[in-house]
Design an enzyme around this catalytic site. Structure first.
Site, PDB file in Angstrom:
ATOM      1  CG  HIS A 183      -7.894  -0.180  -1.848  1.00 13.91           C
ATOM      2  ND1 HIS A 183      -7.797   0.978  -2.599  1.00 13.91           N
ATOM      3  CD2 HIS A 183      -7.118   0.023  -0.743  1.00 13.91           C
ATOM      4  CE1 HIS A 183      -7.010   1.834  -1.974  1.00 13.91           C
ATOM      5  NE2 HIS A 183      -6.580   1.292  -0.859  1.00 13.91           N
ATOM      6  CG  HIS A 204      -7.728   5.644   6.277  1.00 11.89           C
ATOM      7  ND1 HIS A 204      -6.675   4.773   6.428  1.00 11.89           N
ATOM      8  CD2 HIS A 204      -8.415   5.210   5.185  1.00 11.89           C
ATOM      9  CE1 HIS A 204      -6.721   3.850   5.478  1.00 11.89           C
ATOM     10  NE2 HIS A 204      -7.767   4.098   4.706  1.00 11.89           N
ATOM     11  CG  HIS A 260      -5.416   6.133  -2.537  1.00 14.94           C
ATOM     12  ND1 HIS A 260      -4.235   5.429  -2.462  1.00 14.94           N
ATOM     13  CD2 HIS A 260      -6.232   5.602  -1.594  1.00 14.94           C
ATOM     14  CE1 HIS A 260      -4.332   4.522  -1.503  1.00 14.94           C
ATOM     15  NE2 HIS A 260      -5.536   4.601  -0.954  1.00 14.94           N
ATOM     16  CG  HIS A 279      -2.000   1.034   1.175  1.00 16.75           C
ATOM     17  ND1 HIS A 279      -1.803   2.321   1.601  1.00 16.75           N
ATOM     18  CD2 HIS A 279      -3.294   0.972   0.747  1.00 16.75           C
ATOM     19  CE1 HIS A 279      -2.919   3.013   1.446  1.00 16.75           C
ATOM     20  NE2 HIS A 279      -3.844   2.221   0.924  1.00 16.75           N
ATOM     21  CG  HIS A 316     -11.324   5.753   2.198  1.00 15.74           C
ATOM     22  ND1 HIS A 316     -10.534   6.772   1.692  1.00 15.74           N
ATOM     23  CD2 HIS A 316     -10.504   4.696   2.404  1.00 15.74           C
ATOM     24  CE1 HIS A 316      -9.296   6.337   1.590  1.00 15.74           C
ATOM     25  NE2 HIS A 316      -9.240   5.085   2.021  1.00 15.74           N
ATOM     26  CG  PHE A 318      -2.489   7.219   1.656  1.00 16.19           C
ATOM     27  CD1 PHE A 318      -3.547   6.430   2.055  1.00 16.19           C
ATOM     28  CD2 PHE A 318      -2.742   8.251   0.767  1.00 16.19           C
ATOM     29  CE1 PHE A 318      -4.834   6.657   1.588  1.00 16.19           C
ATOM     30  CE2 PHE A 318      -4.027   8.494   0.286  1.00 16.19           C
ATOM     31  CZ  PHE A 318      -5.071   7.691   0.700  1.00 16.19           C
ATOM     32  CG  HIS A 357      -9.456  -0.280   2.502  1.00 19.19           C
ATOM     33  ND1 HIS A 357      -9.835   0.330   1.329  1.00 19.19           N
ATOM     34  CD2 HIS A 357      -8.716   0.628   3.173  1.00 19.19           C
ATOM     35  CE1 HIS A 357      -9.326   1.544   1.278  1.00 19.19           C
ATOM     36  NE2 HIS A 357      -8.645   1.761   2.382  1.00 19.19           N
TER      37      HIS A 357
END
Length: 580
Positions: free
Chosen positions: A192, A319, A183, A162, A315, A335, A348
């Protein structure tokens, strides 16, 4: 009226399909060293654009925008691992970062073919799992962490997958001047899905259980309340991560789908606010594939062309909600480090479940892009046997063929259509509003609430027109530092100037939010927000103007807005136009 420097451009058509395409034959792509000159403000085109070559041959600028999208560009393809870098800070003269998330090298790459589904993997809701399941999951993760450091299936190596795809460590294959970012675009969901697919298969192989499925964190539900799942807060468990916000580990801390560190939702409003957020992301702001998946991203496209409804909303908030309450937000809130927290995969997996639900809700409406630049895009992953494989977007469109299914749970947001605070508001017609709006000149920094009076090119639309196309509010030229967690919200006809009271009302149109990166770069992006249903609920469908309020929630001083306009998009074809 405020200056809106966004001119009308040529019509762009994106082809759509409602069923899974046929199998793919191996293709070889050749990039073209041709620069892009003609750009549409709604759908940006990459530098490597076969359309320009055709235009150069015949000078046919007038037909360029009507060519089939498959003739326009080249799909994103798996990166060259040998050219992986430490990543760069584009805001500091390409200074190298202090992290290395590059994968092990292999010259043996196979095109992956989905195996026959003999045993279906079952993905349970994290709050409903048994003790036996938790023990099995903990064993699998412990074994993954015990693998040699250079094994591509190792826990940190898997986290680095990732990190590398999301922190500009790879060049785009075919355009070394542009970095690869999966992204902020139409790659978000399929990439994903593949990531979870192989992670799950690796865990299953380590415990010799072909039925093992990852759990999903059902934070979009109301009952039971959306707390952090218990299995992840046991400090002795391999699922535990110390780099989380300690205030959110246990009840009564409710998952806040509009969360920012500087402006959390009042606890008593979280559940109602979550329903409004999910209804918007799954229904109101997801009437077309682009609005759900994100913007087109092909070879030559700069990173971050535009996020879909879920990516920029729940989303991002979850996070940030999980990660440390620090500027970097590690682990989940950044990230580069997010894959180091096992909760990332439950988060996810729920997003993947929501993708499946959205496709089911579509009925006969288009579920996917037919554009070969999406379907033929491919990525590289190591599988459960340490084999490097190439996988394609087109093979992600049916989860059943990928061999897994989800536990059925309630989805209360389906009935969560918000009610308006004030119907038939005249706030967009008052002299006070007009005077205030005239002081706004784009581009504008979002260090305070910005109110803009926006013309509706086509008001008093017929019933047939409303059934055929969606009215969308487009906020373009969004500039933000990618190393910062930022969020702003959008409200329509906020008469009382109290947006905190509208977070669960129909006036709330949507948001822009981003998870911070380790790298720092300033990019331009956009969002599209559905207006048709919203204006119907506010009973202002016949008004020729609407008042749009942009409300900064986090990092507003780091956000610049380039302009606002309204467009109309055909539900079945994706065709965009700007007026009647």
């Amino acid at each position: 009226m405020a200056s809106l420097p966004l001119s009308c451009a040529a019509t762009i058509t994106t082809q759509l399909i409602s069923s899974r395409p046929t199998s793919l034959k191996t293709r070889t792509h050749h990039s073209l060293g041709v620069s892009c000159n003609a750009q549409n403000e709604e759908t940006p085109h990459p530098k490597f654009d076969r359309r320009n070559l055709l235009m150069g041959m015949g000078g046919m600028c007038g037909v360029a925008a009507n060519l089939d999208s498959s003739a326009l560009a080249t799909p994103i393809t798996g990166p060259d691992f040998a050219k992986c870098t430490l990543g760069v800070d584009l805001n500091r003269k390409n200074a190298q970062l202090d992290i290395n998330c590059c994968p092990p090298l292999s010259s043996d790459i196979l095109d992956y073919k989905l195996p026959p589904v003999n045993t279906v993997r079952f993905r349970p809701a994290a709050h409903l799992v048994t003790r036996e399941y938790v023990a099995k999951y903990e064993k699998a993760v412990a074994l993954m962490k015990a693998l040699p450091e250079d094994d591509p299936r190792n826990f940190i190596q898997q986290a680095n997958v990732h990190c590398a795809y999301c922190n500009l460590t790879y060049q785009q294959t075919g355009d070394p001047d542009e970095k690869l970012q999966i992204h902020f675009c139409w790659h978000f969901f399929p990439w994903h899905r593949w990531y979870l697919y192989f992670y799950e298969r690796i865990l299953g192989k380590l415990i010799d259980d072909p039925t093992f499925g990852l759990p999903f964190w059902n934070w979009d539900n109301l009952s039971p309340a959306p707390y952090m799942p218990e299995m992840y807060v046991n400090e002795k468990s391999p699922l535990y991560n110390a780099r989380r916000n300690p205030d959110h580990l246990r009840p009564p801390a409710l998952a806040d789908l509009k969360f920012t560190k500087s402006a959390a939702t009042p606890p008593e409003k979280i559940l109602a606010s979550n329903l409004t957020e999910m209804y918007g992301e799954m229904i109101r702001n997801a009437k077309t594939p682009e609005d759900f998946y994100g913007a087109r991203y092909v070879v030559g496209t700069p990173p971050n062309p535009g996020m879909g409804s879920i990516e920029r909303g729940s989303h991002t908030s979850m996070h940030v909600w999980v990660g440390e309450n620090t500027p970097g937000g590690e682990d989940m809130g950044n990230f580069y480090s997010t894959g180091k927290d096992s909760l990332f995969f439950a988060h996810h997996t729920n997003i993947d479940r929501l993708w499946t639900l959205w496709r089911d809700l579509r009925g006969n409406n288009p579920k996917d892009f037919q554009d070969s630049d999406w379907l033929d895009s491919n990525y590289l992953f190591y599988d459960e046997n340490k084999q490097l494989v190439r996988v394609y977007v087109r093979d992600t469109l049916d989860q059943k063929k990928m061999g897994y299914t989800y536990q059925k749970v309630e989805n209360p947001w389906r009935e969560g259509r918000p009610k308006p605070n004030i119907k038939k508001s005249r706030v967009a017609t008052t002299a006070k509003t007009r005077k205030a709006a005239e002081t706004v000149v784009f581009p504008v920094k979002l260090d305070k609430v910005v109110k803009v009076l926006v013309d509706r090119p086509s008001f008093k639309r017929s019933k047939k027109a409303k059934e055929r196309e969606e009215e969308l509010l487009v906020i373009e030229g969004i500039e933000a530092d990618t190393s910062k967690a930022v969020r702003f919200e959008v409200y329509v006809n906020d008469e009382d100037d109290k947006p905190d009271e509208l977070i669960n009302k129909a006036e709330y149109a949507g948001c822009f939010g981003q998870v911070p990166h380790k790298n720092s770069s300033t990019v331009k992006s956009k969002i599209r927000l559905g207006l048709s249903e919203l204006l119907e609920d506010l009973e202002v469908e016949d008004d020729d103007k609407i008042l749009v309020s942009l409300v900064p929630r986090a990092g507003g001083e780091d956000i610049t807005i380039g302009g606002i306009k309204i467009i109309y998009v055909d539900y079945s074809t994706g065709k965009v136009h700007f007026d009647k």
